[in-house]
Design a protein around this motif. Structure first.
Motif, PDB file in Angstrom:
ATOM      1  N   ALA A   1       0.818  -1.205   0.000  1.00  0.00           N
ATOM      2  CA  ALA A   1       0.000   0.000   0.000  1.00  0.00           C
ATOM      3  C   ALA A   1       0.851   1.253   0.000  1.00  0.00           C
ATOM      4  O   ALA A   1       0.374   2.323   0.340  1.00  0.00           O
ATOM      5  CB  ALA A   1      -0.929  -0.017   1.220  1.00  0.00           C
ATOM      6  N   SER A   2       2.120   1.130  -0.345  1.00  0.00           N
ATOM      7  CA  SER A   2       3.030   2.268  -0.343  1.00  0.00           C
ATOM      8  C   SER A   2       3.133   2.875  -1.732  1.00  0.00           C
ATOM      9  O   SER A   2       3.075   2.171  -2.743  1.00  0.00           O
ATOM     10  CB  SER A   2       4.415   1.841   0.139  1.00  0.00           C
ATOM     11  N   LEU A   3       3.292   4.184  -1.760  1.00  0.00           N
ATOM     12  CA  LEU A   3       3.406   4.926  -3.008  1.00  0.00           C
ATOM     13  C   LEU A   3       4.530   5.934  -2.892  1.00  0.00           C
ATOM     14  O   LEU A   3       4.793   6.477  -1.801  1.00  0.00           O
ATOM     15  CB  LEU A   3       2.103   5.682  -3.307  1.00  0.00           C
ATOM     16  N   ARG A   4       5.177   6.214  -4.017  1.00  0.00           N
ATOM     17  CA  ARG A   4       6.129   7.318  -4.062  1.00  0.00           C
ATOM     18  C   ARG A   4       5.483   8.479  -4.806  1.00  0.00           C
ATOM     19  O   ARG A   4       5.091   8.355  -5.968  1.00  0.00           O
ATOM     20  CB  ARG A   4       7.437   6.905  -4.730  1.00  0.00           C
ATOM     21  N   LEU A   5       5.389   9.607  -4.122  1.00  0.00           N
ATOM     22  CA  LEU A   5       4.865  10.843  -4.688  1.00  0.00           C
ATOM     23  C   LEU A   5       6.041  11.742  -5.057  1.00  0.00           C
ATOM     24  O   LEU A   5       6.998  11.864  -4.279  1.00  0.00           O
ATOM     25  CB  LEU A   5       3.979  11.565  -3.677  1.00  0.00           C
ATOM     26  N   VAL A   6       5.948  12.390  -6.193  1.00  0.00           N
ATOM     27  CA  VAL A   6       7.013  13.281  -6.651  1.00  0.00           C
ATOM     28  C   VAL A   6       6.404  14.593  -7.113  1.00  0.00           C
ATOM     29  O   VAL A   6       5.341  14.609  -7.755  1.00  0.00           O
ATOM     30  CB  VAL A   6       7.828  12.641  -7.800  1.00  0.00           C
ATOM     31  N   SER A   7       7.058  15.691  -6.782  1.00  0.00           N
ATOM     32  CA  SER A   7       6.699  17.004  -7.314  1.00  0.00           C
ATOM     33  C   SER A   7       7.922  17.575  -8.012  1.00  0.00           C
ATOM     34  O   SER A   7       9.040  17.493  -7.491  1.00  0.00           O
ATOM     35  CB  SER A   7       6.243  17.942  -6.188  1.00  0.00           C
ATOM     36  N   TYR A   8       7.688  18.167  -9.207  1.00  0.00           N
ATOM     37  CA  TYR A   8       8.825  18.593 -10.024  1.00  0.00           C
ATOM     38  C   TYR A   8       8.430  19.799 -10.856  1.00  0.00           C
ATOM     39  O   TYR A   8       7.537  19.726 -11.700  1.00  0.00           O
ATOM     40  CB  TYR A   8       9.236  17.434 -10.933  1.00  0.00           C
ATOM     41  N   ASN A   9       9.108  20.911 -10.624  1.00  0.00           N
ATOM     42  CA  ASN A   9       8.961  22.093 -11.472  1.00  0.00           C
ATOM     43  C   ASN A   9       9.942  21.934 -12.635  1.00  0.00           C
ATOM     44  O   ASN A   9      11.160  22.032 -12.450  1.00  0.00           O
ATOM     45  CB  ASN A   9       9.266  23.366 -10.679  1.00  0.00           C
ATOM     46  N   ILE A  10       9.392  21.687 -13.823  1.00  0.00           N
ATOM     47  CA  ILE A  10      10.249  21.295 -14.952  1.00  0.00           C
ATOM     48  C   ILE A  10      10.653  22.474 -15.838  1.00  0.00           C
ATOM     49  O   ILE A  10      11.299  22.278 -16.871  1.00  0.00           O
ATOM     50  CB  ILE A  10       9.587  20.199 -15.800  1.00  0.00           C
ATOM     51  N   ARG A  11      10.250  23.690 -15.473  1.00  0.00           N
ATOM     52  CA  ARG A  11      10.724  24.897 -16.168  1.00  0.00           C
ATOM     53  C   ARG A  11      10.477  24.820 -17.676  1.00  0.00           C
ATOM     54  O   ARG A  11      11.319  25.192 -18.482  1.00  0.00           O
ATOM     55  CB  ARG A  11      12.212  25.098 -15.878  1.00  0.00           C
ATOM     56  N   LYS A  12       9.310  24.277 -18.035  1.00  0.00           N
ATOM     57  CA  LYS A  12       8.938  24.149 -19.446  1.00  0.00           C
ATOM     58  C   LYS A  12       9.953  23.332 -20.243  1.00  0.00           C
ATOM     59  O   LYS A  12      10.142  23.530 -21.449  1.00  0.00           O
ATOM     60  CB  LYS A  12       8.728  25.523 -20.078  1.00  0.00           C
ATOM     61  N   CYS A  13      10.632  22.415 -19.528  1.00  0.00           N
ATOM     62  CA  CYS A  13      11.614  21.493 -20.126  1.00  0.00           C
ATOM     63  C   CYS A  13      12.887  22.190 -20.590  1.00  0.00           C
ATOM     64  O   CYS A  13      13.664  21.614 -21.371  1.00  0.00           O
ATOM     65  CB  CYS A  13      11.017  20.689 -21.279  1.00  0.00           C
ATOM     66  N   VAL A  14      13.125  23.417 -20.147  1.00  0.00           N
ATOM     67  CA  VAL A  14      14.346  24.138 -20.508  1.00  0.00           C
ATOM     68  C   VAL A  14      15.374  23.931 -19.401  1.00  0.00           C
ATOM     69  O   VAL A  14      15.154  24.297 -18.242  1.00  0.00           O
ATOM     70  CB  VAL A  14      14.080  25.637 -20.715  1.00  0.00           C
ATOM     71  N   GLY A  15      16.511  23.340 -19.759  1.00  0.00           N
ATOM     72  CA  GLY A  15      17.539  23.050 -18.775  1.00  0.00           C
ATOM     73  C   GLY A  15      18.446  24.239 -18.518  1.00  0.00           C
ATOM     74  O   GLY A  15      18.265  25.333 -19.065  1.00  0.00           O
ATOM     75  N   LEU A  16      19.447  24.009 -17.690  1.00  0.00           N
ATOM     76  CA  LEU A  16      20.381  25.078 -17.370  1.00  0.00           C
ATOM     77  C   LEU A  16      21.246  25.453 -18.565  1.00  0.00           C
ATOM     78  O   LEU A  16      21.876  26.511 -18.564  1.00  0.00           O
ATOM     79  CB  LEU A  16      21.265  24.667 -16.187  1.00  0.00           C
ATOM     80  N   ASP A  17      21.256  24.595 -19.598  1.00  0.00           N
ATOM     81  CA  ASP A  17      21.951  24.935 -20.835  1.00  0.00           C
ATOM     82  C   ASP A  17      21.081  25.758 -21.770  1.00  0.00           C
ATOM     83  O   ASP A  17      21.471  26.046 -22.908  1.00  0.00           O
ATOM     84  CB  ASP A  17      22.423  23.668 -21.551  1.00  0.00           C
ATOM     85  N   GLN A  18      19.855  26.132 -21.295  1.00  0.00           N
ATOM     86  CA  GLN A  18      18.892  26.933 -22.055  1.00  0.00           C
ATOM     87  C   GLN A  18      18.353  26.197 -23.279  1.00  0.00           C
ATOM     88  O   GLN A  18      17.840  26.833 -24.214  1.00  0.00           O
ATOM     89  CB  GLN A  18      19.498  28.281 -22.471  1.00  0.00           C
ATOM     90  N   VAL A  19      18.447  24.873 -23.293  1.00  0.00           N
ATOM     91  CA  VAL A  19      17.916  24.059 -24.370  1.00  0.00           C
ATOM     92  C   VAL A  19      16.682  23.320 -23.853  1.00  0.00           C
ATOM     93  O   VAL A  19      16.702  22.750 -22.757  1.00  0.00           O
ATOM     94  CB  VAL A  19      18.966  23.044 -24.877  1.00  0.00           C
ATOM     95  N   ARG A  20      15.597  23.347 -24.659  1.00  0.00           N
ATOM     96  CA  ARG A  20      14.380  22.631 -24.298  1.00  0.00           C
ATOM     97  C   ARG A  20      14.524  21.166 -24.713  1.00  0.00           C
ATOM     98  O   ARG A  20      14.569  20.842 -25.898  1.00  0.00           O
ATOM     99  CB  ARG A  20      13.160  23.249 -24.989  1.00  0.00           C
ATOM    100  N   ARG A  21      14.567  20.258 -23.707  1.00  0.00           N
ATOM    101  CA  ARG A  21      14.755  18.839 -23.990  1.00  0.00           C
ATOM    102  C   ARG A  21      13.764  18.023 -23.147  1.00  0.00           C
ATOM    103  O   ARG A  21      14.078  17.602 -22.030  1.00  0.00           O
ATOM    104  CB  ARG A  21      16.196  18.422 -23.689  1.00  0.00           C
ATOM    105  N   PRO A  22      12.563  17.796 -23.662  1.00  0.00           N
ATOM    106  CA  PRO A  22      11.573  17.022 -22.906  1.00  0.00           C
ATOM    107  C   PRO A  22      12.062  15.632 -22.514  1.00  0.00           C
ATOM    108  O   PRO A  22      11.728  15.134 -21.431  1.00  0.00           O
ATOM    109  CB  PRO A  22      10.386  16.938 -23.868  1.00  0.00           C
ATOM    110  N   GLU A  23      12.849  14.993 -23.382  1.00  0.00           N
ATOM    111  CA  GLU A  23      13.319  13.649 -23.071  1.00  0.00           C
ATOM    112  C   GLU A  23      14.227  13.640 -21.852  1.00  0.00           C
ATOM    113  O   GLU A  23      14.270  12.665 -21.086  1.00  0.00           O
ATOM    114  CB  GLU A  23      14.042  13.037 -24.281  1.00  0.00           C
ATOM    115  N   ARG A  24      14.938  14.722 -21.622  1.00  0.00           N
ATOM    116  CA  ARG A  24      15.801  14.819 -20.440  1.00  0.00           C
ATOM    117  C   ARG A  24      14.961  14.876 -19.172  1.00  0.00           C
ATOM    118  O   ARG A  24      15.274  14.211 -18.181  1.00  0.00           O
ATOM    119  CB  ARG A  24      16.698  16.053 -20.568  1.00  0.00           C
TER     120      ARG A  24
END
Length: 246
Positions: free
Chosen positions: A11-34
């Motif tokens: 009956a255990s679950l892992r909950l996750v919250s993640y602000n994904i910044r519109k999939c734009v990484g710190l390299d300023q590239v939008r990479r949804p797969e990342r």
């Protein structure tokens, strides 16, 4: 090592919250797969995303339904008001297969800037769980009003055990936040922003009665430090069965 989902065995679950910044990484590239690779690293059963849609126009999804289904074991809930977005005001919810969806609700939150919350009433293994996904405002007075609005909405529409996940945008300690959410235990997994500098614990998870918080933390990996300006936070919870009547 990533958490192994426990949905099939307990009956255990892992909950996750993640602000994904519109999939734009710190390299300023939008990479949804990342972003999807980071989510997969967490071993999540339920994920609340923030900034999952772009901000302007019809708010097209930065992380598409097709990408999620093709790149993960998770299923995006149908919560958007149109066919272009993934969620509501950038909030989205992903779940593993096996969850039944009873209802979804889109809430407008009081604010000087457009803000909203998503509510999904789920059933899993015969147990109900209400999940609220939020991205609260930048101003303290707005955040407090938004939490009060959510609390009043929940009280007027009882469902069962409830969790609230999201970017609370709160740089302070949780006392004021907790006051606005009576009956909830607040997990502050750790400093999740900025993903490199680790300055503040903005991302939090709250649980009502019926949900036992077992552990929580921040998911740190080489990939997560580059994929967004936030790190994902997680909480392992157990759905507590109601006591049998005397």
């Amino acid at each position: 090592m990533p958490h192994q989902s426990a949905t099939c065995t307990s009956a255990s679950l892992r909950l996750v919250s993640y602000n994904i910044r519109k999939c734009v990484g710190l390299d300023q590239v939008r990479r949804p797969e990342r972003i999807l690779n980071v989510i997969n690293e967490t071993g999540a059963d339920i994920v609340a995303l923030q900034e999952a849609d772009r901000r302007l126009g019809v708010r097209p999804a930065a992380l598409s339904h097709e990408a999620i289904r093709g790149g993960s074991d998770l299923v995006p809930l149908s919560l958007a008001p149109n066919s272009r977005s993934l969620g509501w005001h950038g909030n989205a919810l992903l779940v593993r297969q096996g969850f039944a969806v009873d209802a979804v609700h889109r809430l407008d939150l009081p604010s000087l800037e457009p803000r909203g919350a998503l509510v999904a009433d789920l059933h899993w293994r015969g147990r109900g769980l209400r999940v609220v996904a939020v991205h609260l405002g930048l101003l303290r007075r707005d955040r407090l009003r938004q939490l009060q609005h959510i609390a009043e909405w929940l009280q007027a529409r009882p469902f069962g055990p409830t969790v609230i996940l999201g970017d609370f945008n709160d740089w302070s300690q949780p006392r004021a936040t907790s006051v606005q959410l009576p009956g909830f235990a607040m997990a502050i997994p750790g400093r999740s922003f900025h993903s490199v500098l680790r300055l503040a614990a903005l991302d939090r998870i709250a649980a009502s009665a019926g949900v036992k918080l077992n552990a929580s933390g921040v998911h740190v990996s080489d990939l997560s430090r580059r994929a967004s300006d936030h790190l994902p936070v997680w909480a392992d919870v157990t759905l507590v069965a109601a006591a049998a009547p005397a």
